[in-house]
Design a protein around this motif. Structure first.
Motif, PDB file in Angstrom:
ATOM      1  N   LEU A 111       0.812  -1.203   0.000  1.00  0.00           N
ATOM      2  CA  LEU A 111       0.000   0.000   0.000  1.00  0.00           C
ATOM      3  C   LEU A 111       0.845   1.253   0.000  1.00  0.00           C
ATOM      4  O   LEU A 111       0.518   2.237  -0.617  1.00  0.00           O
ATOM      5  N   ALA A 112       1.975   1.244   0.711  1.00  0.00           N
ATOM      6  CA  ALA A 112       2.824   2.416   0.779  1.00  0.00           C
ATOM      7  C   ALA A 112       4.251   1.963   1.014  1.00  0.00           C
ATOM      8  O   ALA A 112       4.498   0.886   1.546  1.00  0.00           O
ATOM      9  N   GLN A 113       5.166   2.825   0.604  1.00  0.00           N
ATOM     10  CA  GLN A 113       6.578   2.486   0.720  1.00  0.00           C
ATOM     11  C   GLN A 113       7.311   3.653   1.378  1.00  0.00           C
ATOM     12  O   GLN A 113       7.129   4.800   0.986  1.00  0.00           O
ATOM     13  N   GLU A 114       8.110   3.349   2.371  1.00  0.00           N
ATOM     14  CA  GLU A 114       8.889   4.381   3.057  1.00  0.00           C
ATOM     15  C   GLU A 114      10.253   4.483   2.377  1.00  0.00           C
ATOM     16  O   GLU A 114      10.983   3.493   2.288  1.00  0.00           O
ATOM     17  N   GLU A 170       2.980  11.126   0.266  1.00  0.00           N
ATOM     18  CA  GLU A 170       1.809  11.539   1.032  1.00  0.00           C
ATOM     19  C   GLU A 170       2.142  11.874   2.477  1.00  0.00           C
ATOM     20  O   GLU A 170       1.311  12.402   3.211  1.00  0.00           O
ATOM     21  N   ALA A 171       3.351  11.549   2.927  1.00  0.00           N
ATOM     22  CA  ALA A 171       3.734  11.839   4.313  1.00  0.00           C
ATOM     23  C   ALA A 171       5.247  11.905   4.416  1.00  0.00           C
ATOM     24  O   ALA A 171       5.973  11.410   3.544  1.00  0.00           O
ATOM     25  N   ILE A 172       5.698  12.532   5.506  1.00  0.00           N
ATOM     26  CA  ILE A 172       7.133  12.650   5.739  1.00  0.00           C
ATOM     27  C   ILE A 172       7.414  12.253   7.191  1.00  0.00           C
ATOM     28  O   ILE A 172       6.578  12.484   8.080  1.00  0.00           O
ATOM     29  N   SER A 173       8.551  11.612   7.415  1.00  0.00           N
ATOM     30  CA  SER A 173       8.926  11.188   8.763  1.00  0.00           C
ATOM     31  C   SER A 173      10.343  11.674   9.062  1.00  0.00           C
ATOM     32  O   SER A 173      11.218  11.640   8.191  1.00  0.00           O
ATOM     33  N   THR A 209       6.739   8.817   2.561  1.00  0.00           N
ATOM     34  CA  THR A 209       5.880   7.659   2.332  1.00  0.00           C
ATOM     35  C   THR A 209       5.268   7.780   0.946  1.00  0.00           C
ATOM     36  O   THR A 209       4.570   8.751   0.651  1.00  0.00           O
ATOM     37  N   ILE A 210       5.567   6.805   0.112  1.00  0.00           N
ATOM     38  CA  ILE A 210       5.129   6.833  -1.284  1.00  0.00           C
ATOM     39  C   ILE A 210       4.006   5.822  -1.483  1.00  0.00           C
ATOM     40  O   ILE A 210       4.193   4.631  -1.229  1.00  0.00           O
ATOM     41  N   PRO A 211       2.840   6.278  -1.936  1.00  0.00           N
ATOM     42  CA  PRO A 211       1.748   5.325  -2.217  1.00  0.00           C
ATOM     43  C   PRO A 211       2.079   4.524  -3.467  1.00  0.00           C
ATOM     44  O   PRO A 211       2.673   5.050  -4.411  1.00  0.00           O
ATOM     45  N   THR A 212       1.709   3.267  -3.477  1.00  0.00           N
ATOM     46  CA  THR A 212       2.040   2.421  -4.626  1.00  0.00           C
ATOM     47  C   THR A 212       0.835   1.604  -5.087  1.00  0.00           C
ATOM     48  O   THR A 212       0.839   0.380  -5.013  1.00  0.00           O
TER      49      THR A 212
END
Ligand SMILES: [Ca+2]
Ligand SMILES: [Ca+2]
Ligand SMILES: [Ca+2]
Length: 235
Positions: A26-29, A92-95, A213-216
């Motif tokens: 679903l998502a990739q960090e 979609e997000a940053i950590s 965080t990259i949606p895939t």
């Protein structure tokens, strides 16, 4: 076991495969920036930043993420360390993750002189603010389990005052911050009416990592398709 004629069973198995793959797809960090400060200052970092030895913090931390060599020290009053990243991939997000050395006589929000605040600001928005009671006051940052890596003890810098260390990769407020812009400006800054800076109160950071965080969705369909192919072969 495969029951060819039982369509309900087949649907269950197929759904099971789909869920199993979707949980990882679903998502990739993706890490977009990292520095351990041992080779000097990366060009992405501006503002207040001096490279200094980790002193008594050496070797402290969690497996694979320990203070070592040098750290970045910020001894300014309301003077930010600034990390500017450009050309980020669609996300979609940053950590944000780092080891934090809280140096010397921080006075919390109710000591003297106080308040002292530690802040992380993303694109102008304060996403994390806390305080530390190392010399006076009694309101200290409460880290999640695993977050405290160096209990208060004199570990260098001003020998009159203790120093503490935290693994901020455990801090929920710094993880999965909603963000989509292709550039980001992260500021790390200490301030407050009682914050004195210099040889009295300062902080250091080591092993600074920023990831997105990259949606895939394309990968999700692809992997589910592979699962279906694999099941068909078993017939
Ligand atoms: Ca280092
Ligand atoms: Ca000290
Ligand atoms: Ca103070």
């Amino acid at each position: 076991m495969w029951i060819e004629e039982d369509t309900n069973m087949r649907a269950f198995v197929v759904a099971g495969v789909f869920v199993a793959f979707s949980s990882v797809a679903l998502a990739q960090e993706v890490q977009v920036f990292y520095t351990d400060f041992d080779s000097g200052l990366a060009p992405e970092i501006t503002g207040v930043a001096s490279i200094e030895s980790v002193q008594g913090f050496a070797g402290l931390g969690n497996t694979g993420n320990i203070f070592s060599g040098n750290l970045l020290r910020n001894d300014a009053v309301n003077g930010a360390t600034v990390i500017t990243l450009t050309n980020l991939p669609t996300h979609e997000a940053i950590s944000i993750s780092f080891l934090l050395a809280v140096l010397d006589s921080w006075d919390s929000i109710n000591g003297s002189r106080s308040p002292d605040y530690f802040n992380v600001i993303v694109d102008g928005v304060t996403v994390f603010q806390t305080t530390f009671a190392q010399a006076s006051g009694n309101v200290n940052y409460q880290p999640p389990a695993g977050g405290l890596i160096a209990p208060l003890a004199n570990r260098g810098w001003n020998s009159s005052w203790g120093d503490a260390g935290y693994d901020m990769s455990f801090e929920p407020a710094l993880s999965l911050i909603p963000h989509t812009a292709s550039t980001v400006v992260v500021q790390i800054v200490a301030n407050g009416a009682g914050y004195q800076g210099g040889n009295d109160e300062s902080f250091g950071i080591d092993n600074l990592s920023i990831s997105v965080t990259i949606p895939t969705p394309g990968s999700l369909v692809g992997l589910a398709g592979l699962g279906l192919v694999g099941l068909r072969r078993r017939r």
